[in-house]
Scaffold this motif. Sequence first.
Motif, PDB file in Angstrom:
ATOM      1  N   LEU A   1      -3.913 -43.174 -14.574  1.00 35.46           N
ATOM      2  CA  LEU A   1      -4.420 -43.463 -13.234  1.00 35.46           C
ATOM      3  C   LEU A   1      -5.081 -42.203 -12.668  1.00 35.46           C
ATOM      4  CD1 LEU A   1      -4.532 -45.630 -10.966  1.00 35.46           C
ATOM      5  CD2 LEU A   1      -2.407 -44.642 -10.090  1.00 35.46           C
ATOM      6  N   VAL A   2      -6.398 -42.230 -12.528  1.00 35.35           N
ATOM      7  CA  VAL A   2      -7.128 -41.030 -12.111  1.00 35.35           C
ATOM      8  C   VAL A   2      -7.789 -41.179 -10.745  1.00 35.35           C
ATOM      9  CG1 VAL A   2      -7.526 -40.245 -14.468  1.00 35.35           C
ATOM     10  CG2 VAL A   2      -9.206 -41.762 -13.360  1.00 35.35           C
ATOM     11  N   GLY A   3      -7.680 -42.338 -10.144  1.00 35.97           N
ATOM     12  CA  GLY A   3      -8.266 -42.537  -8.833  1.00 35.97           C
ATOM     13  C   GLY A   3      -7.922 -43.901  -8.283  1.00 35.97           C
ATOM     14  N   GLY A   4      -8.272 -44.106  -7.023  1.00 35.57           N
ATOM     15  CA  GLY A   4      -8.030 -45.405  -6.416  1.00 35.57           C
ATOM     16  C   GLY A   4      -8.003 -45.330  -4.906  1.00 35.57           C
ATOM     17  N   PHE A   5      -7.810 -46.475  -4.299  1.00 36.89           N
ATOM     18  CA  PHE A   5      -7.694 -46.538  -2.836  1.00 36.89           C
ATOM     19  C   PHE A   5      -6.959 -47.820  -2.468  1.00 36.89           C
ATOM     20  CE2 PHE A   5     -11.708 -48.570  -3.924  1.00 36.89           C
ATOM     21  CZ  PHE A   5     -11.732 -49.703  -3.127  1.00 36.89           C
ATOM     22  N   TYR A   6      -6.578 -47.921  -1.204  1.00 33.92           N
ATOM     23  CA  TYR A   6      -5.883 -49.112  -0.731  1.00 33.92           C
ATOM     24  C   TYR A   6      -6.327 -49.413   0.696  1.00 33.92           C
ATOM     25  CZ  TYR A   6      -2.921 -46.222   2.214  1.00 33.92           C
ATOM     26  OH  TYR A   6      -2.488 -45.343   3.186  1.00 33.92           O
ATOM     27  N   GLY A   7      -6.028 -50.610   1.144  1.00 35.03           N
ATOM     28  CA  GLY A   7      -6.356 -51.009   2.507  1.00 35.03           C
ATOM     29  C   GLY A   7      -5.812 -52.387   2.797  1.00 35.03           C
ATOM     30  N   LEU A   8      -6.160 -52.906   3.966  1.00 37.32           N
ATOM     31  CA  LEU A   8      -5.688 -54.217   4.398  1.00 37.32           C
ATOM     32  C   LEU A   8      -6.854 -55.191   4.491  1.00 37.32           C
ATOM     33  CD1 LEU A   8      -3.254 -53.321   7.344  1.00 37.32           C
ATOM     34  CD2 LEU A   8      -2.727 -53.600   4.934  1.00 37.32           C
ATOM     35  N   GLN A   9      -6.615 -56.422   4.110  1.00 32.17           N
ATOM     36  CA  GLN A   9      -7.607 -57.467   4.277  1.00 32.17           C
ATOM     37  C   GLN A   9      -7.282 -58.250   5.535  1.00 32.17           C
ATOM     38  OE1 GLN A   9      -8.287 -60.101   0.959  1.00 32.17           O
ATOM     39  NE2 GLN A   9      -9.527 -61.515   2.164  1.00 32.17           N
ATOM     40  N   VAL A  10      -8.190 -58.177   6.503  1.00 30.89           N
ATOM     41  CA  VAL A  10      -8.038 -58.922   7.751  1.00 30.89           C
ATOM     42  C   VAL A  10      -9.157 -59.955   7.797  1.00 30.89           C
ATOM     43  CG1 VAL A  10      -7.861 -58.773  10.260  1.00 30.89           C
ATOM     44  CG2 VAL A  10      -7.092 -56.856   8.851  1.00 30.89           C
ATOM     45  N   GLY A  11      -8.861 -61.148   7.328  1.00 24.01           N
ATOM     46  CA  GLY A  11      -9.905 -62.160   7.215  1.00 24.01           C
ATOM     47  C   GLY A  11     -10.972 -61.705   6.241  1.00 24.01           C
ATOM     48  N   LYS A  12     -12.206 -61.621   6.712  1.00 28.17           N
ATOM     49  CA  LYS A  12     -13.321 -61.202   5.873  1.00 28.17           C
ATOM     50  C   LYS A  12     -13.725 -59.754   6.145  1.00 28.17           C
ATOM     51  CE  LYS A  12     -15.214 -65.803   5.077  1.00 28.17           C
ATOM     52  NZ  LYS A  12     -16.419 -66.670   5.164  1.00 28.17           N
ATOM     53  N   VAL A  13     -12.797 -58.990   6.689  1.00 26.72           N
ATOM     54  CA  VAL A  13     -13.000 -57.551   6.892  1.00 26.72           C
ATOM     55  C   VAL A  13     -11.955 -56.806   6.076  1.00 26.72           C
ATOM     56  CG1 VAL A  13     -12.955 -55.658   8.555  1.00 26.72           C
ATOM     57  CG2 VAL A  13     -13.996 -57.849   9.188  1.00 26.72           C
ATOM     58  N   PHE A  14     -12.401 -55.850   5.274  1.00 30.05           N
ATOM     59  CA  PHE A  14     -11.473 -55.006   4.527  1.00 30.05           C
ATOM     60  C   PHE A  14     -11.356 -53.676   5.245  1.00 30.05           C
ATOM     61  CE2 PHE A  14     -10.301 -51.822   1.357  1.00 30.05           C
ATOM     62  CZ  PHE A  14      -9.160 -52.395   0.825  1.00 30.05           C
ATOM     63  N   CYS A  15     -10.133 -53.342   5.631  1.00 30.53           N
ATOM     64  CA  CYS A  15      -9.866 -52.102   6.368  1.00 30.53           C
ATOM     65  C   CYS A  15      -9.388 -51.042   5.385  1.00 30.53           C
ATOM     66  CB  CYS A  15      -8.814 -52.336   7.443  1.00 30.53           C
ATOM     67  SG  CYS A  15      -9.267 -53.638   8.623  1.00 30.53           S
ATOM     68  N   GLY A  16     -10.297 -50.197   4.944  1.00 32.36           N
ATOM     69  CA  GLY A  16      -9.945 -49.151   3.997  1.00 32.36           C
ATOM     70  C   GLY A  16      -9.075 -48.101   4.644  1.00 32.36           C
ATOM     71  N   GLU A  17      -8.055 -47.637   3.920  1.00 31.28           N
ATOM     72  CA  GLU A  17      -7.103 -46.691   4.486  1.00 31.28           C
ATOM     73  C   GLU A  17      -7.234 -45.291   3.898  1.00 31.28           C
ATOM     74  OE1 GLU A  17      -4.548 -46.277   6.825  1.00 31.28           O
ATOM     75  OE2 GLU A  17      -5.849 -47.817   7.654  1.00 31.28           O
ATOM     76  N   SER A  18      -7.056 -45.170   2.613  1.00 33.57           N
ATOM     77  CA  SER A  18      -7.080 -43.845   1.995  1.00 33.57           C
ATOM     78  C   SER A  18      -7.450 -43.981   0.524  1.00 33.57           C
ATOM     79  CB  SER A  18      -5.712 -43.172   2.135  1.00 33.57           C
ATOM     80  OG  SER A  18      -5.742 -41.843   1.665  1.00 33.57           O
ATOM     81  N   MET A  19      -8.056 -42.912  -0.024  1.00 35.35           N
ATOM     82  CA  MET A  19      -8.405 -42.921  -1.438  1.00 35.35           C
ATOM     83  C   MET A  19      -8.056 -41.574  -2.050  1.00 35.35           C
ATOM     84  SD  MET A  19     -12.605 -42.751  -1.368  1.00 35.35           S
ATOM     85  CE  MET A  19     -12.709 -44.493  -0.988  1.00 35.35           C
TER      86      MET A  19
END
Length: 217
Positions: free
Chosen positions: A140-158
Amino acid sequence: MVRLDENEISFPDPAQYDGHEGIIAFGGDLSLERVWFAYQNGIFPWFDPGDEILWWCPDPRFVLFPNELKVSKSMRKILDKKVFTITENQNFKEVIKNCQQINRRGQEGTWLSDELMETFIKLYLYGLAKSVEVWQNNELVGGFYGLQVGKVFCGESMFAKVSNASKAGFIHFVETHKDDFKLIDCQSHTDHLESLGATMIPKLDFLKILHQNNERR
């Protein structure tokens, strides 16, 4: 700023309240219910662990419209050559753990507290949070996470342990889901995301798009 009541899950209406430099409230808690409610209303927590919880809705808002994604020729070659293997929702816990622990230039410590990390993990288990994993040679050399709110993706951190890893994952995600999301919320400006096409829009425009495309409201 408004102090939140720990016994009541509510926030000032960010469309009507500007707060101080984007901070619209402080206090409250980091329960799954409050954090999810916050994101549904365009608000996110951002604070130093050990300090008072701060809740933000900045104006302007840094976002990416999927059809405005910019991919350089060098990045397109990396993607075409499949330098990385990219997956989704295969190892959320390791992604968020790396986001918390990765050393960042010009930044001491992390804003991602253990308590907030546990809340995001719970949101993932409920199917509300998502992760993208970038692999190289089964590592695992990279990535990111976030929340899906309907049709909007709220990116958090990478995070990225090798050059171009997080950028490759982000491009792959946006191109794969260009018909699924109306908007990618990047929250605050970074040169990294600006180079990929992210731009500033007025807070009220962001909130309008969020509310129009929030299927869970």
